[in-house]
Design an enzyme around this catalytic site. Structure first.
Site, PDB file in Angstrom:
ATOM      1  N   LYS A 100      -5.012  -9.589  -6.965  1.00  0.00           N
ATOM      2  CA  LYS A 100      -6.438 -10.594  -6.263  1.00  0.00           C
ATOM      3  C   LYS A 100      -7.613  -9.154  -6.360  1.00  0.00           C
ATOM      4  CE  LYS A 100      -6.754  -7.469  -1.646  1.00  0.00           C
ATOM      5  NZ  LYS A 100      -6.224  -7.677  -0.181  1.00  0.00           N
ATOM      6  N   LYS A 124     -11.603  -4.008  -3.724  1.00  0.00           N
ATOM      7  CA  LYS A 124     -11.966  -2.285  -3.688  1.00  0.00           C
ATOM      8  C   LYS A 124     -11.554  -0.997  -4.410  1.00  0.00           C
ATOM      9  CE  LYS A 124     -13.648  -2.788   0.609  1.00  0.00           C
ATOM     10  NZ  LYS A 124     -12.824  -3.331   1.900  1.00  0.00           N
ATOM     11  N   LYS A 178       0.946  -1.392  -0.179  1.00  0.00           N
ATOM     12  CA  LYS A 178      -0.210   0.248   0.305  1.00  0.00           C
ATOM     13  C   LYS A 178       0.693   1.766   0.226  1.00  0.00           C
ATOM     14  CE  LYS A 178      -4.312  -1.749   1.949  1.00  0.00           C
ATOM     15  NZ  LYS A 178      -5.564  -1.295   2.455  1.00  0.00           N
TER      16      LYS A 178
HETATM   17  P1  TYM Z   1     -10.641  -5.829   3.498  1.00  0.00           P
HETATM   18  O1  TYM Z   1     -11.282  -4.513   4.271  1.00  0.00           O
HETATM   19  O2  TYM Z   1      -9.371  -5.447   2.935  1.00  0.00           O
HETATM   20  O3  TYM Z   1     -11.213  -7.202   3.455  1.00  0.00           O
HETATM   21  C1  TYM Z   1     -12.036  -7.900   3.936  1.00  0.00           C
HETATM   22  C2  TYM Z   1     -11.697  -9.477   4.286  1.00  0.00           C
HETATM   23  O4  TYM Z   1     -12.668  -9.381   2.935  1.00  0.00           O
HETATM   24  C3  TYM Z   1     -11.480 -10.635   2.155  1.00  0.00           C
HETATM   25  N1  TYM Z   1     -10.982 -10.336   1.306  1.00  0.00           N
HETATM   26  C4  TYM Z   1     -11.177 -11.191   0.465  1.00  0.00           C
HETATM   27  N2  TYM Z   1     -11.241 -12.551   0.438  1.00  0.00           N
HETATM   28  C5  TYM Z   1     -10.614 -13.128  -0.832  1.00  0.00           C
HETATM   29  N3  TYM Z   1     -10.415 -12.400  -2.283  1.00  0.00           N
HETATM   30  C6  TYM Z   1     -10.416 -11.165  -2.190  1.00  0.00           C
HETATM   31  N4  TYM Z   1     -10.098 -10.876  -3.300  1.00  0.00           N
HETATM   32  C7  TYM Z   1     -10.639 -10.829  -1.187  1.00  0.00           C
HETATM   33  N5  TYM Z   1     -10.790  -9.281  -0.292  1.00  0.00           N
HETATM   34  C8  TYM Z   1     -10.373  -8.735   0.461  1.00  0.00           C
HETATM   35  C9  TYM Z   1     -10.535 -10.146   3.267  1.00  0.00           C
HETATM   36  O5  TYM Z   1      -9.369 -11.283   3.129  1.00  0.00           O
HETATM   37  C10 TYM Z   1     -10.845  -9.801   4.825  1.00  0.00           C
HETATM   38  O6  TYM Z   1     -10.777 -10.462   5.434  1.00  0.00           O
HETATM   39  N6  TYM Z   1      -7.366  -6.078   7.480  1.00  0.00           N
HETATM   40  C11 TYM Z   1      -8.869  -6.381   7.404  1.00  0.00           C
HETATM   41  C12 TYM Z   1     -10.081  -5.216   8.435  1.00  0.00           C
HETATM   42  C13 TYM Z   1      -9.688  -6.437   9.495  1.00  0.00           C
HETATM   43  C14 TYM Z   1     -10.250  -6.973  10.196  1.00  0.00           C
HETATM   44  C15 TYM Z   1      -9.395  -6.639  11.860  1.00  0.00           C
HETATM   45  C16 TYM Z   1     -10.111  -7.853   9.790  1.00  0.00           C
HETATM   46  C17 TYM Z   1      -9.582  -4.942  10.670  1.00  0.00           C
HETATM   47  N7  TYM Z   1      -9.455  -5.274  11.624  1.00  0.00           N
HETATM   48  C18 TYM Z   1     -10.289  -7.506  12.504  1.00  0.00           C
HETATM   49  C19 TYM Z   1     -10.359  -9.256  10.400  1.00  0.00           C
HETATM   50  C20 TYM Z   1      -9.827  -9.138  12.135  1.00  0.00           C
HETATM   51  C21 TYM Z   1      -8.798  -6.064   5.695  1.00  0.00           C
HETATM   52  O7  TYM Z   1      -8.419  -4.726   5.816  1.00  0.00           O
HETATM   53  O8  TYM Z   1     -10.074  -6.318   5.292  1.00  0.00           O
END
Ligand code: TYM
Length: 340
Positions: A201, A204, A118
């Site tokens: 991947k 968004k 990032k």
């Molecule tokens: P974020 O917002 O990027 O994504 C949310 C969840 O979606 C999953 N994900 C995917 N899974 C499969 N294929 C993809 N292309 C894909 N893109 C996203 C992510 O693995 C995630 O599970 N850091 C985290 C948010 C967070 C969090 C937490 C998660 C903050 N605190 C505590 C678990 C526990 C994040 O940026 O996810």
């Protein structure tokens, strides 16, 4: 003897843009399954994380947070059986994150690949929040003594760091206070790839809207994006082995399997020998059939934003009731005077 921690699920999604099919298949669908299995489930829209990367227009951030809440409910999260709330309403997250900033080591943070991706070449210009992001994530999870965290593959390293932070805290203070959280990275679609590039991947934050299917896309848009998705000229093979060097083809087969609730092998058994001309329309129909009802329900829920805010408020009250005593105990363990 080490204390027993009651099974408790926690996970979060950043409201930093509309949710994608990757978020749905890799995370949200699993969140619903865990809720329906009867486990205690806590789900959070991590708005504090959403401002770490890019500047977010305030009204848009509010809107995206409501939209993400609507997506959760439309996908099957019941705000009575699960706790659903936005992170900034429960201050324990930010408070515990500070303590964890003093536990986590710079060397650990420097190894975080998501930060490197990032921040890119211009790391000097990245926010301090982006650097500390995984420490806040550990605080999200450990504020609830959560034992299970369903996520996609890309969050694996952050969950390992969460365990490192918990272990170091427990060791430094000589108390088994925080649990060793288990990552739950399961299912066929733990890493859904971009429709334009099978090595990246689906995200968004990708500048190209063609690279992803959004939960807000209508059937025509989904069909058009899948029609244009990058593929190759070969027909589909009989076994997964034949997709080894075909990332785009493998991705579409995986998405199909996840949507149909089957395995990629079963999809190949059905489509072996066929080209993308016949596979893509079937995939588009399947994707539209999954996303369509979610989009419709999201639109219905979004018509009453005040009700969404009320639901998040009630969720935050319930979350706070669990997190506050854990935070108080943490302050106590660390040696902070609590006299009011
Ligand atoms: P974020 O917002 O990027 O994504 C949310 C969840 O979606 C999953 N994900 C995917 N899974 C499969 N294929 C993809 N292309 C894909 N893109 C996203 C992510 O693995 C995630 O599970 N850091 C985290 C948010 C967070 C969090 C937490 C998660 C903050 N605190 C505590 C678990 C526990 C994040 O940026 O996810």
């Amino acid at each position: 003897m080490a204390p027993q921690f009651t099974p408790r699920v926690f996970s979060g999604i950043q409201p930093s843009g509309g949710l994608t099919l990757g978020n749905y298949l890799g995370a949200l669908k699993r969140f619903v399954e865990m809720q329906d299995s009867g486990m205690e489930t806590i789900y959070c829209l991590v708005d504090l994380h959403a401002i770490t990367d890019k500047w977010q227009e305030p009204e848009r951030l509010r809107q995206q947070t409501r939209e993400a809440a609507a997506a959760f409910m439309a996908a099957g999260i019941d705000p009575v059986r699960s706790i659903l709330f936005n992170q900034s309403q429960v201050s324990a997250h930010a408070e515990l994150a500070w303590i964890f900033n003093c536990v986590a080591r710079l060397g650990w943070m420097n190894r975080m690949t998501q930060f490197k991706d990032k921040a890119g070449k211009n790391a000097e210009n990245a926010s301090l929040g982006l650097y500390a992001y995984p420490s806040l994530m550990a605080a999200d999870i450990l504020s609830y003594h959560a034992t299970h965290v369903p996520v996609g593959e890309d969050q694996k390293q952050h969950l390992e760091l969460t365990r490192d932070i918990a272990a170091k805290f427990n060791h430094d203070y000589g108390i088994e206070f925080f649990p060793m959280t288990e990552p739950v990275i399961e299912g066929v679609a733990t890493r859904v790839m971009s429709l334009r590039d099978g090595t990246k991947k689906m995200s968004k934050s990708d500048p190209s809207d063609q690279s992803r299917i959004n939960l807000s896309d209508d059937a025509d848009t989904i069909a058009q994006k899948i029609r244009k998705a990058r593929t190759d000229a070969e027909p589909l093979p009989e076994a997964m082995e034949g997709l080894k060097d075909r990332p785009e083809a493998r991705n579409l087969v995986t998405i199909y399997a996840a949507l149909a609730g089957t395995t990629p092998e079963a999809v190949l058994a059905e489509f072996a020998g066929q080209g993308f001309g016949s596979f893509k329309p079937r995939l588009a129909d399947l994707a539209a059939a999954t996303v369509g009802p979610i989009t419709a329900e999201m639109t219905r829920l979004m018509a009453d934003p005040a009700e969404i805010d009320r639901i998040l408020g009630r969720g935050a009250d319930r979350a706070d009731a669990i997190a506050r005593p854990i935070l108080q105990k943490t302050y106590d363990i660390v040696g902070m005077i609590r006299s009011r």
